[in-house]
Structure formats: structure tokens, C-alpha cells
Design a protein around this motif. Structure first.
Motif, PDB file in Angstrom:
ATOM      1  N   UNK A 132      48.789  35.003  44.729  1.00 43.32           N
ATOM      2  CA  UNK A 132      49.300  34.318  43.554  1.00 43.32           C
ATOM      3  C   UNK A 132      49.474  35.369  42.460  1.00 43.32           C
ATOM      4  N   UNK A 133      50.717  35.697  42.152  1.00 42.44           N
ATOM      5  CA  UNK A 133      50.992  36.836  41.287  1.00 42.44           C
ATOM      6  C   UNK A 133      50.392  36.642  39.902  1.00 42.44           C
ATOM      7  N   UNK A 134      50.599  35.488  39.330  1.00 41.42           N
ATOM      8  CA  UNK A 134      50.106  35.261  37.975  1.00 41.42           C
ATOM      9  C   UNK A 134      48.592  35.368  37.914  1.00 41.42           C
ATOM     10  N   UNK A 135      47.940  34.796  38.904  1.00 40.31           N
ATOM     11  CA  UNK A 135      46.485  34.891  38.943  1.00 40.31           C
ATOM     12  C   UNK A 135      46.045  36.334  39.150  1.00 40.31           C
ATOM     13  N   UNK A 136      46.770  37.067  40.003  1.00 40.21           N
ATOM     14  CA  UNK A 136      46.435  38.467  40.216  1.00 40.21           C
ATOM     15  C   UNK A 136      46.525  39.273  38.940  1.00 40.21           C
ATOM     16  N   UNK A 137      47.527  38.995  38.140  1.00 38.13           N
ATOM     17  CA  UNK A 137      47.660  39.707  36.872  1.00 38.13           C
ATOM     18  C   UNK A 137      46.470  39.408  35.959  1.00 38.13           C
ATOM     19  N   UNK A 138      46.086  38.147  35.882  1.00 40.76           N
ATOM     20  CA  UNK A 138      44.968  37.782  35.005  1.00 40.76           C
ATOM     21  C   UNK A 138      43.670  38.443  35.441  1.00 40.76           C
ATOM     22  N   UNK A 139      43.431  38.469  36.750  1.00 38.02           N
ATOM     23  CA  UNK A 139      42.191  39.074  37.234  1.00 38.02           C
ATOM     24  C   UNK A 139      42.176  40.572  36.974  1.00 38.02           C
ATOM     25  N   UNK A 166      44.613  29.776  45.184  1.00 35.44           N
ATOM     26  CA  UNK A 166      44.483  30.578  43.970  1.00 35.44           C
ATOM     27  C   UNK A 166      43.038  31.003  43.735  1.00 35.44           C
ATOM     28  N   UNK A 167      42.095  30.131  44.042  1.00 36.02           N
ATOM     29  CA  UNK A 167      40.680  30.481  43.875  1.00 36.02           C
ATOM     30  C   UNK A 167      40.291  31.615  44.815  1.00 36.02           C
ATOM     31  N   UNK A 168      40.811  31.582  46.031  1.00 35.75           N
ATOM     32  CA  UNK A 168      40.503  32.664  46.977  1.00 35.75           C
ATOM     33  C   UNK A 168      41.077  33.985  46.476  1.00 35.75           C
ATOM     34  N   UNK A 169      42.280  33.928  45.928  1.00 33.54           N
ATOM     35  CA  UNK A 169      42.888  35.143  45.394  1.00 33.54           C
ATOM     36  C   UNK A 169      42.059  35.709  44.256  1.00 33.54           C
ATOM     37  N   UNK A 170      41.640  34.835  43.381  1.00 30.37           N
ATOM     38  CA  UNK A 170      40.809  35.283  42.263  1.00 30.37           C
ATOM     39  C   UNK A 170      39.512  35.903  42.762  1.00 30.37           C
ATOM     40  N   UNK A 171      38.890  35.289  43.749  1.00 30.09           N
ATOM     41  CA  UNK A 171      37.629  35.804  44.287  1.00 30.09           C
ATOM     42  C   UNK A 171      37.844  37.156  44.956  1.00 30.09           C
ATOM     43  N   UNK A 172      38.944  37.301  45.711  1.00 28.62           N
ATOM     44  CA  UNK A 172      39.191  38.572  46.380  1.00 28.62           C
ATOM     45  C   UNK A 172      39.441  39.683  45.374  1.00 28.62           C
ATOM     46  N   UNK A 173      40.251  39.398  44.387  1.00 27.15           N
ATOM     47  CA  UNK A 173      40.510  40.429  43.379  1.00 27.15           C
ATOM     48  C   UNK A 173      39.247  40.788  42.617  1.00 27.15           C
ATOM     49  N   UNK A 174      38.399  39.822  42.389  1.00 27.22           N
ATOM     50  CA  UNK A 174      37.115  40.122  41.746  1.00 27.22           C
ATOM     51  C   UNK A 174      36.251  41.001  42.643  1.00 27.22           C
ATOM     52  N   UNK A 175      36.319  40.763  43.941  1.00 29.50           N
ATOM     53  CA  UNK A 175      35.575  41.627  44.873  1.00 29.50           C
ATOM     54  C   UNK A 175      36.092  43.055  44.804  1.00 29.50           C
ATOM     55  N   UNK A 176      37.405  43.208  44.785  1.00 27.60           N
ATOM     56  CA  UNK A 176      37.973  44.556  44.701  1.00 27.60           C
ATOM     57  C   UNK A 176      37.548  45.251  43.407  1.00 27.60           C
ATOM     58  N   UNK A 201      33.923  46.271  43.535  1.00 26.95           N
ATOM     59  CA  UNK A 201      33.727  47.417  44.421  1.00 26.95           C
ATOM     60  C   UNK A 201      34.416  48.674  43.892  1.00 26.95           C
ATOM     61  N   UNK A 202      35.255  48.506  42.888  1.00 25.10           N
ATOM     62  CA  UNK A 202      36.044  49.602  42.347  1.00 25.10           C
ATOM     63  C   UNK A 202      36.877  50.265  43.454  1.00 25.10           C
ATOM     64  N   UNK A 203      37.390  49.429  44.303  1.00 23.24           N
ATOM     65  CA  UNK A 203      38.170  49.916  45.441  1.00 23.24           C
ATOM     66  C   UNK A 203      39.645  49.879  45.044  1.00 23.24           C
ATOM     67  N   UNK A 250      43.719  42.128  34.644  1.00 22.87           N
ATOM     68  CA  UNK A 250      43.514  42.335  33.201  1.00 22.87           C
ATOM     69  C   UNK A 250      42.060  42.191  32.817  1.00 22.87           C
ATOM     70  N   UNK A 251      41.432  41.145  33.323  1.00 21.13           N
ATOM     71  CA  UNK A 251      40.031  40.915  32.958  1.00 21.13           C
ATOM     72  C   UNK A 251      39.126  42.031  33.450  1.00 21.13           C
ATOM     73  N   UNK A 252      39.512  42.718  34.549  1.00 21.99           N
ATOM     74  CA  UNK A 252      38.699  43.807  35.087  1.00 21.99           C
ATOM     75  C   UNK A 252      39.085  45.157  34.504  1.00 21.99           C
ATOM     76  N   UNK A 253      40.091  45.200  33.664  1.00 15.92           N
ATOM     77  CA  UNK A 253      40.486  46.457  33.049  1.00 15.92           C
ATOM     78  C   UNK A 253      41.489  47.255  33.846  1.00 15.92           C
ATOM     79  N   UNK A 254      42.046  46.699  34.904  1.00 13.19           N
ATOM     80  CA  UNK A 254      43.056  47.396  35.692  1.00 13.19           C
ATOM     81  C   UNK A 254      44.435  47.081  35.096  1.00 13.19           C
TER      82      UNK A 254
END
Length: 943
Positions: free
Chosen positions: A479-486, A446-456, A459-461, A488-492
Motif C-alpha cells: 500500500x503505497x500511501x501507507x508505506x510513505x507514512x511509515x 494495510x495493517x500487514x504493510x505497516x507492520x512489515x515496514x515497521x519491522x524494517x 531492524x534498520x535494514x 516518514x514516521x521512521x525518518x526514512x
């Protein structure tokens, strides 16, 4: 084409010379080494004297004479101890081919010769060949001799090559004459230099070379052999070999300009290096090439350069020089060189760990990786080499190349080791690539997923974000739930919405719509597509917010949930229902009480919600709980208190009264009274009092407001149920707090009802009237006259009855006295039973009844009782016993005293008259420590 001279050189072999300790030289006794072979744990060496010398693993030499001529070739096998030798025949005769069995010794102690051949490809009869052989001169030199030989591993095929270019094929057991058949496959223009058989489960091919050509013959199908010319160039004897199955090309041929490889139907890659090749061999994936120096001597005793090539990893594993090379043998797990001295040189391959250490010192990590893969190292070992390679590149500042190596370590290397190196913003692209690899292999947390989504998101990719979140099939690689949270926090928000909706994360989907996008209508539409339990959970979570912003739409959703709910996206007609008669289904709905707290503060919506649930025209209507009916009443009254006076308030009041009058509604009366009192809805309060039988409260309420007409109406309607209302109404009329004199009509009506029903003693009525400052004697004159007249007539009747009782009592006392003091004279002449004349013996009683003795004995129940007076006396005795029983039933006496609508004196007098209180002890039991007079007074006053 690869230039071998450019390959990196290493020393992967340790060379040890003369390991035989001179034993070979002693065994050969001056003869020259002519050929070598290895197999079945033995190294075989043929010499010019026709002997074959065998060395075992302990380097012990055993020798036997094989031929009378020099041994030209030896063939040995790994799976069997059979050895095949070739030697030239005597002048003018064919070559000798012998098959030996070293395990079977003859009487002289040498190996048994299983078969001896003199192969001759010429078609002439044997008698003619023998006559030609006996002739002298040049004709005998025309006999072709065997130059090369190849045998199938299972000993079922043997190919023999001749100096005249013929190839003869033997089919059948090589070690036996019986059943063996041979034929000449083909004849080429020049003598054969090498033959090699390659066998697989599906095919068998024979590679053949001359000095000018290279051929491949397919031997798979018997008598249907086919020949393919692979190349117009050949090789010298000893300059060809077969590679093992791991190499992509089967057959290798060395020529002065290069090394060529072939498959069964074409030529493959070419390795260029110059030099006069004198020998090539294959050993465990290595190609061993012996070459003479350019311009140097080409004799066998000259010095040769020995090079060991690793064709797979493209490196030189060893480069050394040997003088007088006679042959190369691979046996006992090692590589051995046989020299013409003669001696044995051992080339021992280093272990894999030593090779790695050597490569690491030279930073040859790419070769180490390739070597590890070809040596079938496990993935953990390969990953460790890749890690070291990546670390070395990273230390040199080549971060991108280092990342390429780290990517190959997934999933065997701990991800945090790599991630820590690339956490800087400047390395975010490399970090993103690594995290993607983790997710592709399923190694991400889950931490890796959060980090990757934060990278995206940094990068605004958006494209990469879309590809990562959604695959083609709609599956999420994170991790779907974590992906949703990330997201949301980034405004996507749109990405988060799509992700949550696709994977059923309804809570997150609604949170984004409500908390982030503020799209409350969309949130309601999404809720309407969910199943009942999901809708309930989310309505309870977000209902208050939705009611604040979209109250009407939210109310409609609540109504549908509590009536007959169906998701908005469900089909109108269920699948399969058209094929049969539809069966009615119970409505699916929620409990309205679960949503009650949401409607607090939303009075209009609460009324709409509850009214729709109880609407008689609604087919899905339901009876509510008392709690919800009470809530509806509270909301009605709340709106009533807010509405201006007029039609709206009247309409609300009618709704309240209708709700209270409805027998199906089970409103909590106590709460309803409090609510009506709080909101000053008096009609409702009066109705509740009336329904609860609280007429005294109704009377008091009208009295406080001076509404005597209404109070009189209450008494008139409800006095039959509660007569004491007239008494309360009289006290209300006579109350000193009344602002005005009572209406004479009201007063007379009240007094007449009290008098008619005997609700109050006249004395008490007078006491009440006397306490009023507004009531005059003239207003109650008629009442008083009526009371006096009634009491007078009652008194006269009671006085007459009392006089009668007194006379009867006096008479009875006189009778008792006469009986006690005087004589009783029995004058009866007839029996009171049989009515016949009395005869002695007879029986007489003081009651003046007389009986024949036999009549008395026949009819009497007791000797002491008169049969004629017994029934009446028995009744009197039962009455007395009943009175005795009533003496102990004090509660019954008090109950009658309290319930009596008449004068309490009458009840007490009745009990006194029946003798209940004849004994002072009875009264004392009821009222201890008091005298009897006081007891009677207390009873009368309390009543």
C-alpha cells in the motif's frame, strides 16, 4: 540410493483373512493355485488342473476348464472382459495360448474361446516341427515353451516370451486370427522371466527381463523396433512390475540385494533392502514386495513377509506375514492376497483421515504433509496440517522451523494467528519473513504493510526496505500511501520521497519536503513539474508556508500559474507539431482569486503578483476582478502608509491615483473610499468623490480644512453639473465655525453666481449672510444694491401688467353684464361666411356674428357654436381641460416645485394663475385637514 529398512513404518492397511469363506478351497477341490489375475470386476485364479476360477465382487465363484495342463499364466484387463491364459502343451508340443470371452458363453455354459495359439519361435516349417514333435527322445525337449506374456491395453499388440530367450510380437487384434501378423523381435541367451508393455500417447515400449539381463524395446514405429540393454542383471519370474504414471520411473525390478527402477533408456534410483524377493506388484502408488526370510524355506507354502512401500512418501504402509502366498491382485478398489490354502486375504487401505490421525499421534507431520499432497488434497487441508506441524515445532521452542511451516500456509491460514505468536522483539526476523511472504502472495492488508515496514525500520535494514518498496520495474508491492507514512514516521525521508514521487502521491511528497526536510526550494521545483490542477491543490495547501520562507520564488510560481502555465518538465515542442503548422492554443491558467487569501500579510508579494498579471507588456495579461483590483489598491495604500515621506510615498500615491483613474479597473468605490480614509490618502479620496459626483463632500472637506481657494475651484468646475454647490459654498463662507473672514473676492464670486443663476431667493441669501459673524454689510453692499434694483424693475413690470389685466377684466365684466341685462341689437347686413347680403332666414349669435341659415348649416359643427368663434373657443376649452387634468397630478406639481431654480413663489403663482387651485377641494385633496391659506404658506416655505 535409499535404504528401505530405515523408512518409518505405519499400518495404513487393515488385513482381513479368509474373506471367501472356504469357497475357493471348495472350487479347487485339492488342486494347487498356479497363477492369479484381476480385471473387469473379477479375480481370476488358475490351478494345476487347467481350470480357471473367477470371483465376482460378491465372492461367488465360477469355474471353467481352460486347458488340459496346469494354467501357467492369466492376463486380464480393466477395460474389457477378455482373458488370456497360458498352459504348457503336451510333451514335445508348443505351449497353448487361449483368448477367452467370459461374457460370451457357449452351449456348455463356459466362456467362449475366441482364439487359440501355439506360438513357436523356431523358423522350421510346420511339417518339420510336427515330425520332430512325433519323435521320441531328447529332441522333443527342445521345443521352447511360453514363459511370459504382455498385451497392449487396446489389444492391438501382444508380446510372448519363451524359455529359449525369444520374444515374439503379434500385431493386430489379439482376439482374432485374421489380420494378425507376428515375428520374432529378438532372441537372447536365456529364457524370458517377464514382459511388460508401457504405452503413452507418443510411444510404446516393451520391458523384458531374463535372469541375467534387462532390456527395453521401442515398438512405436512398426518394423523399426529398437532394443536397448538397460542392465546386465535380470530377475526371477514375478519379481518385476510396472509403476503407474505418477512414479518417475516406469519399470521396477526386484533382486536379492535391492530394488531397481528403470526408464525407457536408463536405470534410475535404487532402494536397498536385502532378502529373497519372490513377488513384486504395484497397486495405486504402492509397491508390494513378498520376500522369504533369510535362511528360511523358499517353497510356495513357506511363510512370506509382505511389505507395502510408498515410494513417493518414502514410508512403509504395511508390514505383515502370510503363509503360502500364491499371488497379489488389485481389484474392487482393494488389495487381495491369494494363498495356496487356498484362501483370499483382503488388505483394505484406511481412509485419509485415519492415516492423518495416526501420523498426528506420532508427530509425523512431514509425512502427513507429503501424503496430503500426493493424495491431491486441497490447499486448505494441506495448510491445516502445516499449521499443526508449525504449532508442534513452536511448542518445542523451534521457532525458526515453525516459521518455515507457517510460511507454507500462506495464503490459506489467517495471518493474525501466526503474527500474534511472533510479536515479541526477539522474533522480529521471523515475523519479517512471514510478512514478506504475505506480500509476495498478495495476501497482505494495510495493517500487514505497516507492520512489515515497521519491522524494517526497527531492524534498520535499508537494503530490505529498498527491495520491498521498489521492484525492478518500479512497481510497489505494498500500500503505497501507507508505506510513505511509515517511512516518514521512521525518518526514512528519502525512501518516502522516492516512493511518493514514483507513484504520484504529490501531497505526501511535498509534505515531506516542507514539513520534514524543510527544503522549500525543492518543494517549489517539484510543484513546477506537476499539472495545473495538481499545482493548484498543493499551492492552496502549502502556499502560506512557502510564502513565509521563500516569498519571491513562491510569487513567481503563482504568477506562472495565472498567466500561461506549463510544467517545467514538459517538452518545448509537442510531439507531432513539427509535421504541421502549429495552431495557437488558449493559455492554461488558474483564477488569481483562488490565491488571494495566501497573500494576506505579504504586501510586497501581493503587489508584485497583481502588477505582473495586469502588466500591459505581458502577452498573457488579463483583466482582474473588482475584488482583486480592490486588493491591489489596499496593498498600495498599506505600503503608502508605511513608506517615509518623500519620493517613495509620492510614487506609491501616483500608482494609487493611476489605478483609480484607469477605466479598465473596476475597483469597488465604497471600499476604496474606506481604504483611502483609513490610510489618510486624501488625493485618492477626493478623486473618488469627484468620480462618484459627490461634490458636496469635496466642498465640505475643503471647507473643514479652510481651503476656500480649492472649494471655489470645485464650484467653478462642477457647478454646471450641480449648481447648488454655490449655495453650499455660500453657507460655508458664512459659517460661524470659519476661523477667519471670507475672502471678499470669493464671496462676491459666489453671490454673483447665485444671483445670475437664481439659485436662492434674496431673502434666504440675506438670512445666510446675517448668520455669519465675519461678513459685514459693506462686503455685500454691491450685491444688495443689485438685488434691490432687479426687484424694483421686476415689481414695476409686474405692476404694469397687473393694471392691464385689471382693465381687461373690468371691460370683460361690463360686456358680460350688458349681455345678461340688456338687449342685443344685431346690425350686421352681410353673412360672415359668404360675405353676401343677409336674407331671411338668418342666424345671429351674441358674439355679433350673423349667417345665412343655409351657410350656417353647411359650415357649423354644432347648432350652439358660432362657426367663426369655434376654433378659438375650442383652444380655450382644451386648455381648461388640461388644467382640470393637472389638478389631480400632485406629484408633478411637487416635482416642478423642487426642481425649480427660480423663486418658489413663481411656481405656486403660475399654478394659481392657471386655475389649478380654483376650488378649495383641490387644495384639500393635496393637504387634508388644512385650510387653503396655510397650504399656500407651507408650499412657499418648503420651497
Amino acid at each position: 540410493m535409499a535404504a528401505l529398512l530405515q523408512w518409518r513404518k505405519f499400518s495404513f492397511f487393515d488385513v482381513t483373512a479368509n474373506i471367501d469363506g472356504g469357497q475357493l478351497a471348495e472350487a479347487l477341490k485339492g488342486a494347487e493355485v498356479t497363477c492369479t489375475a484381476g480385471g473387469r470386476g473379477q479375480v481370476y485364479i488358475g490351478d494345476s488342473a487347467g481350470c480357471v476360477h473367477g470371483l465376482n465382487r460378491q465372492l461367488k465363484v465360477s469355474t471353467f476348464v481352460a486347458h488340459g495342463q496346469p494354467v501357467r499364466s492369466i492376463t486380464a484387463f480393466d477395460h474389457t472382459s477378455i482373458v488370456i491364459t497360458i498352459a504348457d502343451g503336451s510333451p514335445g508340443t508348443p505351449s497353448e495360448v487361449k483368448v477367452w470371452s467370459p461374457d460370451k458363453l457357449d452351449s456348455q455354459g463356459r466362456p467362449t474361446c475366441l482364439r487359440s495359439l501355439a506360438p513357436d519361435p523356431r523358423p522350421a516349417p510346420a511339417s518339420q516341427r510336427q515330425s520332430q514333435a512325433s519323435q521320441s527322445g531328447p529332441s522333443r525337449n527342445q521345443v521352447p515353451h511360453v514363459t511370459t506374456l504382455a498385451v497392449h491395453p487396446n489389444l492391438s499388440l501382444m508380446a510372448v516370451g519363451f524359455s529359449d530367450g525369444s520374444i515374439m510380437l503379434y500385431r493386430g487384434e489379439v482376439s482374432r486370427e485374421r489380420g494378425s501378423k507376428h515375428k520374432v523381435l529378438l532372441t537372447v541367451s536365456s529364457g524370458l522371466t517377464s514382459l511388460h508393455l508401457r504405452h503413452t500417447t507418443r510411444s510404446t515400449h516393451l520391458f523384458a527381463t531374463t535372469r541375467t539381463h534387462t532390456y527395453c524395446i521401442n515398438l512405436t514405429v512398426r518394423d523399426k523396433e529398437t532394443t536397448v540393454e538397460l542392465d546386465g542383471l535380470g530377475c526371477e519370474p514375478g519379481c518385476s512390475t510396472l509403476a503407474d504414471g505418477r512414479h518417475e520411473h516406469h519399470f521396477l525390478v526386484a533382486r536379492p540385494d535391492a530394488l531397481y527402477s528403470y526408464t525407457s533408456d536408463s536405470r534410475g534410483s535404487c532402494y536397498v533392502f536385502e532378502g529373497e524377493k519372490t513377488l513384486v506388484a504395484w497397486f495405486r502408488g504402492y509397491l508390494i514386495v513378498a520376500a522369504a526370510d533369510k535362511g528360511g524355506p523358499t517353497t510356495r507354502s513357506g511363510e512370506r513377509s509382505i511389505t507395502v512401500y510408498d515410494l513417493t512418501n518414502k514410508l512403509v504402509a504395511l508390514s505383515t506375514r502370510v503363509r503360502g502366498l500364491a499371488g497379489v491382485v488389485g481389484e474392487w478398489g482393494g488389495l487381495y492376497l491369494v494363498t495356496t490354502e487356498p484362501s483370499l486375504i483382503h488388505m483394505s487401505e484406511k481412509d485419509l483421515h485415519s492415516k492423518f490421525q495416526l501420523l498426528f499421534k506420532k508427530n509425523q507431520f512431514d509425512i502427513a504433509i507429503s501424503l496430503a499432497k500426493t493424495q491431491c488434497c486441497d490447499q486448505e487441508e494441506v495448510a491445516e496440517i502445516l499449521k499443526q506441524y508449525g504449532d508442534w515445532l513452536y511448542s518445542k521452542g523451534n521457532h525458526a522451523a515453525a516459521m518455515d511451516q507457517y510460511l507454507k500456509t500462506v495464503p490459506h491460514l489467517e495471518p493474525s494467528y501466526v503474527i500474534r505468536k511472533y510479536l515479541d522483539t526477539q522474533h522480529i526476523h521471523n515475523l519479517t519473513t512471514y510478512l514478506q511472504a504475505l506480500h509476495r502472495t498478495g495476501s497482505a492488508t494495510a495493517d500487514h504493510t505497516s507492520l512489515l515496514l515497521n519491522c524494517y525500520t526497527r531492524l534498520r535494514d535499508t537494503q530490505q526496505l529498498n527491495e520491498f518498496i521498489m521492484s525492478k520495474e518500479g512497481a510497489v508491492e505494498c500500500d503505497v500511501e501507507l508505506g510513505v507514512r511509515v517511512c516518514r514516521s521512521a525518518g526514512y525521508y528519502d525512501h518516502a520521497l522516492a516512493l511518493a514521487a514514483r507513484h504520484g502521491l504529490h501531497h505526501h511528497h511535498l509534505a515531506i519536503l516542507i514539513d520534514d526536510k524543510k527544503d522549500y526550494s525543492a518543494a517549489l521545483r517539484y510543484m513546477a513539474t506537476l499539472e495545473l490542477e495538481e499545482v493548484k491543490a498543493n499551492v492552496l495547501r502549502y502556499g502560506s508556508v512557502l510564502l513565509n520562507h521563500v516569498p519571491d520564488e513562491t510569487t513567481e510560481l503563482l504568477i506562472s500559474l495565472c498567466t500561461d502555465y506549463k510544467p517545467s518538465n514538459s517538452p518545448i515542442v509537442k510531439e507531432g507539431s513539427l509535421d504541421s503548422y502549429p495552431t495557437p492554443e488558449d493559455p492554461v491558467r488558474a483564477d488569481p482569486e483562488e490565491f488571494e487569501y495566501l497573500l494576506v500579510g505579504h504586501s510586497e508579494q501581493a503587489i508584485t503578483f497583481l502588477e505582473r498579471l495586469t502588466d500591459p507588456h505581458n502577452p498573457s495579461r488579463q483583466l482582474l476582478s473588482p475584488r482583486l483590483y480592490t486588493t491591489l489598491l489596499a496593498e498600495y495604500l498599506h505600503q503608502y502608509s508605511l513608506a517615509p515621506e518623500g519620493q517613495d510615498q509620492v510614487a506609491l500615491g501616483e500608482k494609487v491615483l493611476a489605478l483609480l483613474r484607469n477605466p479598465d479597473t473596476k475597483v469597488c468605490r465604497d471600499q476604496a473610499l474606506l481604504l483611502c480614509d483609513k490610510h489618510k490618502f486624501h488625493d485618492g479620496k477626493l478623486l473618488l468623490w469627484e468620480q462618484a459626483g459627490m461634490f458636496e463632500e469635496m466642498l465640505a472637506w475643503h471647507g473643514e480644512r479652510g481651503e476656500t481657494e480649492a472649494a471655489l475651484a470645485v464650484c467653478s468646475r462642477k457647478a454646471q453639473q450641480q449648481p447648488s454647490l454655490w449655495c453650499s459654498f455660500l453657507r460655508q463662507l458664512a459659517s460661524a465655525s470659519s476661523p477667519s473672514p471670507p475672502n471678499p473676492h470669493h464671496l462676491s464670486t459666489c453671490l454673483n453666481n447665485i444671483e445670475d443663476k437664481g439659485l436662492m431667493p434674496a431673502l434666504e441669501v440675506m438670512e445666510v449672510l446675517a448668520s455669519s459673524p465675519h461678513i459685514t454689510l459693506g462686503q455685500v453692499r454691491d450685491y444688495l444694491l443689485g438685488v434691490v434694483a432687479s426687484h424694483s424693475s421686476t415689481l414695476a413690470a409686474e405692476a404694469s401688467r397687473s393694471q392691464q389685466y385689471a382693465q381687461e377684466t373690468a371691460k370683460m365684466r361690463d360686456t358680460i353684464r350688458d349681455l345678461r341685462t340688456g338687449a342685443t341689437q344685431f346690425t350686421a347686413t352681410k353673412c360672415n361666411i359668404c360675405n353676401n347680403e343677409l336674407e331671411l332666414p338668418s342666424v345671429h349669435f351674441l358674439c355679433r356674428h350673423s349667417f345665412h341659415q343655409h351657410c350656417f348649416e353647411s359650415y357649423s359643427e354644432s347648432d350652439a357654436d358660432c362657426p367663426m368663434c369655434l376654433p378659438e373657443n375650442k383652444k380655450m376649452m382644451d386648455i381648461i381641460k388640461a388644467q382640470e387634468t393637472h389638478r389631480s397630478q400632485h406629484d408633478h406639481f411637487h416635482e416642478q416645485l423642487e426642481r425649480s431654480s427660480a423663486d418658489a413663489f413663481t411656481v405656486v403663482a403660475d399654478y394659481l394663475g392657471r386655475g389649478v387651485f380654483t376650488h378649495l377641494q383641490s387644495l384639500s385633496a393635496l393637504y387634508p385637514r388644512l385650510n387653503t391659506t396655510k397650504i399656500v404658506c407651507d408650499l412657499l416655505c418648503s420651497s
